[in-house]
Design an enzyme around this catalytic site. Structure first.
Site, short mmCIF file in Angstrom:
data_model
loop_
_atom_site.label_atom_id
_atom_site.label_comp_id
_atom_site.label_asym_id
_atom_site.label_seq_id
_atom_site.Cartn_x
_atom_site.Cartn_y
_atom_site.Cartn_z
CB SER A 65 -0.94 0.00 1.21
OG SER A 65 -1.86 -1.06 1.11
NE ARG A 188 2.13 -7.18 10.40
CZ ARG A 188 2.38 -6.84 9.14
NH1 ARG A 188 3.11 -7.64 8.38
NH2 ARG A 188 1.92 -5.72 8.64
NE ARG A 194 -2.31 0.48 9.19
CZ ARG A 194 -2.07 0.06 7.96
NH1 ARG A 194 -0.90 0.30 7.40
NH2 ARG A 194 -2.99 -0.59 7.28
N PRO A 262 7.36 3.52 7.81
CG PRO A 262 7.51 5.75 7.20
CD PRO A 262 7.29 4.39 6.64
CE LYS A 334 -4.95 -0.78 3.55
NZ LYS A 334 -3.63 -1.42 3.35
CG ASP A 401 -4.36 -4.84 1.81
OD1 ASP A 401 -3.80 -5.87 1.37
OD2 ASP A 401 -3.79 -4.04 2.56
CG HIS A 405 -3.33 -8.45 5.11
ND1 HIS A 405 -2.20 -9.01 4.56
CD2 HIS A 405 -3.31 -7.14 4.75
CE1 HIS A 405 -1.52 -8.09 3.91
NE2 HIS A 405 -2.18 -6.95 3.99
CG HIS A 460 0.33 -7.20 -0.17
ND1 HIS A 460 0.98 -6.01 0.10
CD2 HIS A 460 -0.74 -7.22 0.66
CE1 HIS A 460 0.34 -5.35 1.04
NE2 HIS A 460 -0.71 -6.08 1.40
#
Length: 534
Positions: A65, A188, A194, A262, A334, A401, A405, A460
């Site tokens: 992305s 993760r 995020r 980032p 996103k 997306d 996942h 992906h």
């Protein structure tokens, strides 16, 4: 005075919506998508490269992305950090990197420790294991006394149970390096959140700064730890933060965060460097030297090892220079992509650029809410379209997306059907203003839900992605009085030049991509495009 009506160009980016003719495990083909199917039949469409060298990645590397939105917004192929850092290892400039060398020296001078924190896989989306191995070699060459590795397990950009394979590579690499220890392991889901779910970040932070271990019946080594969670149905992404050896972060230590992307590192880094930090209770730590591979956020007080490219004249900046208003909208997952990445790393919006953030559902995983916030994103988009003041509206639909996942086929199909219904509503609003709707994607994902062995595929793909151009009056941008024609063999870098072509605006020299329109009226009739000093 009568208000001038703007006929908008609406760019709808369907995140993770790749193309393949293979039916099995292809959530996009299995899903009922009557609107998108009919648009492909009725309007010009083409397939675009969204991976590998065409988007500035190594040959055969799947797109993602960040890269996709950067390439779309930039209208050019930009050498990505994965390539930049990889090349520095090959030419040995990596080992002369001033910031990385100073981190090693800082730990030595303080008789303290060096900590390496990042995603341990070869996914190439957020990090690469080769970069970690090179860091270990650098620490060895600088005679670091205590090196502690804090490994984040993947399971999204790699297969869901590949953690032991990657950690073994690291373990073998340090087998005869007595100064190096694998200290902690964390999925993760926790260490790379995020979405401001701070309890996840806190769990990762606590294990990094405390020597307390999670007690298991089995002995605590990485293989036993991972098997313990596999046996409970917990895959790599969701492994709880766990300590397997001593090596917590203490005063005077140096830390290198080796993810190059980032967005999923900002929260954990904030907990170490932001003063005051109010999102959860942190441990008082003094005189830390914190190095990040790339610029995670301009507000973070860190040393940057690999400085960013200076990127000018992305689509957003060009529209601003021409005096046009623009609008960006996405849900949380996103939002950074349609703003920060789409603008080439510019944090602040350009004058005339409005933004709308829609909150993603507050669920553990998105298979529990496959629709996500697509409908609300659509309503916000339609409201912006109806204002008739925006020349360009950029929308991201995260569903294909984020559900891809999860590896859950049924839920991914549902999410795709939701997006198709949203496109129906969007198309109606665009048509009423005689605007242009461009439907495309940033990379593939949901079109491949299973591996060749039949296991869930959560990563992906390297597949091409679609682009459909729906213009109310095709003759308006066609040079021969008929329907627009689009060329083949294009890439994501060609989208911004195509938008400028439709707007009859000259593209800046930095945009090396080319318009996808074969029979543009401006080319076939030799009409000079509007131009200003860019």
């Amino acid at each position: 005075m009568k208000k001038k009506i703007v006929h908008p160009i609406v760019l709808a980016i369907l995140d993770g919506w790749g193309h393949t003719n293979i039916q099995q495990g292809n959530a996009i083909k299995i899903a009922k998508t009557p609107t998108i199917d009919s648009l492909i039949q009725a309007y010009p469409s083409t397939l675009l490269a969204a991976s590998g060298q065409e988007v500035g990645l190594p040959k055969g590397q799947m797109g993602n992305s960040e890269v996709g939105h950067t390439t779309i917004g930039g209208g050019r192929v930009i050498q990505q950090e994965l390539v930049k850092i990889g090349n520095s290892i090959v030419d040995n400039s990596f080992f002369n990197n001033l910031e990385l060398n100073e981190a090693c020296e800082y730990a030595n001078n303080n008789k303290a420790s060096l900590h390496l924190i990042g995603l341990c896989s070869n996914g190439g989306v957020h990090s690469h294991i080769d970069h970690l191995l090179a860091l270990i070699d650098l620490a060895d060459s600088k005679q670091v006394t205590n090196l502690y590795l804090h490994l984040i397990t993947d399971g999204r950009d790699t297969s869901s149970n590949s953690a032991k394979y990657f950690i073994k590579i690291v373990a073998d690499h340090i087998e005869h390096k007595q100064f190096a220890t694998i200290s902690t392991i964390s999925g993760r889901y926790y260490a790379m959140d995020r979405d401001f779910r701070w309890s996840r970040t806190q769990a990762a932070y606590n294990i990094l700064t405390s020597n307390n271990s999670i007690k298991l019946n089995a002995s605590v080594n990485y293989g036993d730890l991972i098997d313990h969670y596999y046996n409970k149905g917990i895959s790599d992404e969701f492994i709880p933060p766990s300590r397997i050896n001593l090596g917590s972060i203490k005063d005077n230590d140096a830390i290198v965060f080796f993810n190059f992307r980032p967005d999923r590192m900002r929260q954990i880094v904030q907990a170490f460097v932001q003063k005051p930090f109010n999102c959860f209770a942190t441990k008082p730590l003094y005189n830390l030297r914190v190095v990040t591979f790339t610029n995670y956020d301009t507000s973070l007080n860190t040393t940057i090892a690999f400085h960013p490219h200076i990127l000018n004249n992305f689509l957003g900046e060009v529209l601003y220079k021409y005096g046009l208003k623009q609008f960006r909208v996405s849900e949380t997952e996103k939002y950074a992509h349609v703003t920060y990445f789409f603008n080439g790393g510019a944090e602040e919006p350009f004058p005339g650029e409005d933004r709308e953030l829609v909150s993603s559902p507050d669920v553990t995983t998105y298979d529990l809410s496959p629709d996500m916030s697509a409908e609300l994103v659509t309503q916000k988009s339609i409201s912006a379209i109806k204002k008739a003041i925006y020349s360009c509206i950029v929308i991201n639909y995260a569903n294909a997306d984020m559900l891809g996942h999860t590896g859950k086929l049924k839920e991914t199909i549902q999410s795709i059907e939701t997006v198709d219904r949203c496109i129906t509503e969007l198309l109606d609003a665009v048509s009423k203003l005689n605007g242009t709707l461009i439907i495309t994607a940033d990379h593939g994902n949901a079109e491949c839900m299973f591996t060749d062995e039949g296991n869930p595929c959560t990563a992906h793909t390297t597949n091409l992605v679609p682009l459909i151009l729906i213009e109310g009056e095709q003759e308006a941008i066609s040079g021969h009085g008929g329907q627009v024609k689009l060329r083949n063999n294009g890439s994501l870098a060609d989208i911004a030049p195509t938008i400028l072509d439709i707007l009859h605006l000259k593209k800046p020299p930095e945009m090396t991509g080319k318009s996808l329109i074969i029979n543009s009226r401006y080319e076939t009739r030799n009409i000079e495009k509007t131009s200003i000093e860019l």
